[in-house]
Design a protein around this motif. Structure first.
Motif, PDB file in Angstrom:
ATOM      1  N   LEU A  16       0.849  -1.188   0.000  1.00 37.63           N
ATOM      2  CA  LEU A  16       0.000   0.000   0.000  1.00 37.63           C
ATOM      3  C   LEU A  16       0.882   1.234   0.000  1.00 37.63           C
ATOM      4  O   LEU A  16       1.723   1.393   0.891  1.00 37.63           O
ATOM      5  CB  LEU A  16      -0.909   0.002   1.236  1.00 37.63           C
ATOM      6  N   GLY A  17       0.729   2.077  -1.010  1.00 31.70           N
ATOM      7  CA  GLY A  17       1.560   3.269  -1.102  1.00 31.70           C
ATOM      8  C   GLY A  17       3.038   2.942  -1.170  1.00 31.70           C
ATOM      9  O   GLY A  17       3.864   3.694  -0.663  1.00 31.70           O
ATOM     10  N   GLY A  18       3.366   1.794  -1.785  1.00 32.00           N
ATOM     11  CA  GLY A  18       4.757   1.380  -1.928  1.00 32.00           C
ATOM     12  C   GLY A  18       5.336   0.697  -0.709  1.00 32.00           C
ATOM     13  O   GLY A  18       6.449   0.194  -0.752  1.00 32.00           O
ATOM     14  N   ARG A  19       4.586   0.630   0.395  1.00 34.21           N
ATOM     15  CA  ARG A  19       5.078   0.004   1.619  1.00 34.21           C
ATOM     16  C   ARG A  19       4.387  -1.334   1.833  1.00 34.21           C
ATOM     17  O   ARG A  19       3.206  -1.490   1.563  1.00 34.21           O
ATOM     18  CB  ARG A  19       4.845   0.925   2.823  1.00 34.21           C
ATOM     19  N   GLU A  20       5.161  -2.296   2.320  1.00 31.50           N
ATOM     20  CA  GLU A  20       4.661  -3.651   2.481  1.00 31.50           C
ATOM     21  C   GLU A  20       4.208  -3.900   3.916  1.00 31.50           C
ATOM     22  O   GLU A  20       4.878  -3.518   4.866  1.00 31.50           O
ATOM     23  CB  GLU A  20       5.775  -4.638   2.117  1.00 31.50           C
ATOM     24  N   TYR A  21       3.042  -4.553   4.051  1.00 33.83           N
ATOM     25  CA  TYR A  21       2.465  -4.879   5.350  1.00 33.83           C
ATOM     26  C   TYR A  21       2.018  -6.342   5.349  1.00 33.83           C
ATOM     27  O   TYR A  21       1.762  -6.934   4.298  1.00 33.83           O
ATOM     28  CB  TYR A  21       1.238  -4.011   5.636  1.00 33.83           C
ATOM     29  N   ALA A  22       1.891  -6.905   6.551  1.00 36.15           N
ATOM     30  CA  ALA A  22       1.223  -8.192   6.675  1.00 36.15           C
ATOM     31  C   ALA A  22      -0.259  -7.991   6.389  1.00 36.15           C
ATOM     32  O   ALA A  22      -0.823  -6.923   6.638  1.00 36.15           O
ATOM     33  CB  ALA A  22       1.420  -8.757   8.086  1.00 36.15           C
ATOM     34  N   GLY A  23      -0.923  -9.022   5.850  1.00 41.07           N
ATOM     35  CA  GLY A  23      -2.325  -8.892   5.522  1.00 41.07           C
ATOM     36  C   GLY A  23      -3.085 -10.171   5.780  1.00 41.07           C
ATOM     37  O   GLY A  23      -2.525 -11.168   6.257  1.00 41.07           O
ATOM     38  N   ARG A  24      -4.353 -10.142   5.491  1.00 42.11           N
ATOM     39  CA  ARG A  24      -5.189 -11.330   5.529  1.00 42.11           C
ATOM     40  C   ARG A  24      -5.940 -11.417   4.211  1.00 42.11           C
ATOM     41  O   ARG A  24      -6.158 -10.402   3.548  1.00 42.11           O
ATOM     42  CB  ARG A  24      -6.173 -11.275   6.701  1.00 42.11           C
ATOM     43  N   PRO A  25      -6.355 -12.616   3.816  1.00 38.75           N
ATOM     44  CA  PRO A  25      -6.986 -12.797   2.499  1.00 38.75           C
ATOM     45  C   PRO A  25      -8.186 -11.894   2.286  1.00 38.75           C
ATOM     46  O   PRO A  25      -8.828 -11.433   3.228  1.00 38.75           O
ATOM     47  CB  PRO A  25      -7.402 -14.273   2.514  1.00 38.75           C
TER      48      PRO A  25
END
Length: 283
Positions: A16-25
């Motif tokens: 998101l906005g070039g930054r990586e985060y942990a997520g869920r499906p």
């Protein structure tokens, strides 16, 4: 929470906005739960604090994300493919057998967890050809895929690297309209932003290629045109099968053909983490 730093990763990740985060499906209503363990709220307009789990949460439409993908880490162990799920502080890796020969797994010390799953702990330095498979859960945005080359993650953001490190320094480049990080980048020739950073500042340094399946063949995807025409390089061992399925030899050892993107069964990025060996002492 899954780590986004160098090493073994497994799970869903959102960019998101070039930054990586942990997520869920993706949920039924088309939203994604994006998670951050940062000390400071990464984006107050989107994230709120979840006291129960101790992290920042944002529930966003999938259409707002730059990318959403599933990551799994694989390696070769004694000539067979395994899925690495964790490496502990002693250098012991938890691996699942990812090939078909269950008798070989049993002979080599894997414990059968259920009918199809074989598990064992192995020293991480016995693993070879470690790579991360990133499978897109959203159809790639036009012009962003397929990707190939070197990519470095610095401060949670991924940038293209110009070449391999030279004396511990790597050059990053960006074609963004605005400076992606004024603390790192300066204006360079040709309208590109450029930054020189120490390799030790990189959270990841990956050699990336895009792969896909065509008629059961693993191929490298080299281009996807606006009309869906997709260029493939055959990666399998049986060149006679490649010729039978329409691949043409363009130079010694290289077999290529063009197909429609919808004839490619799935797409994934293969990330070879160039810092893995330094981190874990592997070959």
């Amino acid at each position: 929470m899954a780590s986004i730093r160098t090493g073994v990763r497994s799970g869903v990740f959102a960019v998101l906005g070039g930054r990586e985060y942990a997520g869920r499906p993706v949920r039924e209503n088309g939203t994604v739960l994006v998670r951050s363990g940062a000390v400071v709220n990464p984006d107050p307009s989107r994230f709120t604090w979840n006291e129960r789990v101790g992290e920042w949460h944002a529930r966003l439409p999938a259409t707002e994300l730059d990318r959403l993908y599933q990551a799994n880490t694989y390696a070769t162990y004694r000539g067979h493919r395994v899925n690495i799920t964790a490496v502990d502080d002693t250098g012991s890796a938890t691996v699942y057998f990812a090939d078909r020969d269950g008798s070989w797994a049993e002979e080599n010390g894997f414990a059968q967890v259920d009918k199809y799953v074989w598990l064992r702990q192995v020293p991480v330095w016995e693993l070879r050809e470690v790579y991360e498979c990133q499978s897109d859960l959203l159809f790639p945005v036009a012009g962003q895929r397929p990707r190939a080359g070197l990519f470095a993650t610095v401060g949670g953001r991924e940038y293209r690297a110009e070449s391999l490190p030279d004396r511990g320094v790597i050059t990053l480049v960006s074609d963004a309209a605005a400076n992606p990080d004024p603390e790192l980048f300066e204006a360079g020739a040709g309208g590109r932003w450029r930054a020189e950073v120490l390799v030790e500042q990189c959270e990841r340094l990956d050699e990336v290629t895009t792969h896909g399946l065509y008629r059961g063949h693993e191929c490298q995807v080299v281009a996807i045109e606006a009309d869906g025409a997709t260029g493939l390089y055959y990666l399998g061992p049986d060149k006679s099968r490649a010729a039978r399925d329409g691949f043409v030899q363009t130079e010694p050892g290289v077999w290529a053909r063009t197909v429609d993107v919808f004839d490619v069964a799935r797409l994934w990025e293969r990330h070879t983490d160039l810092l893995f060996a330094a981190t874990y002492g592997t070959a």
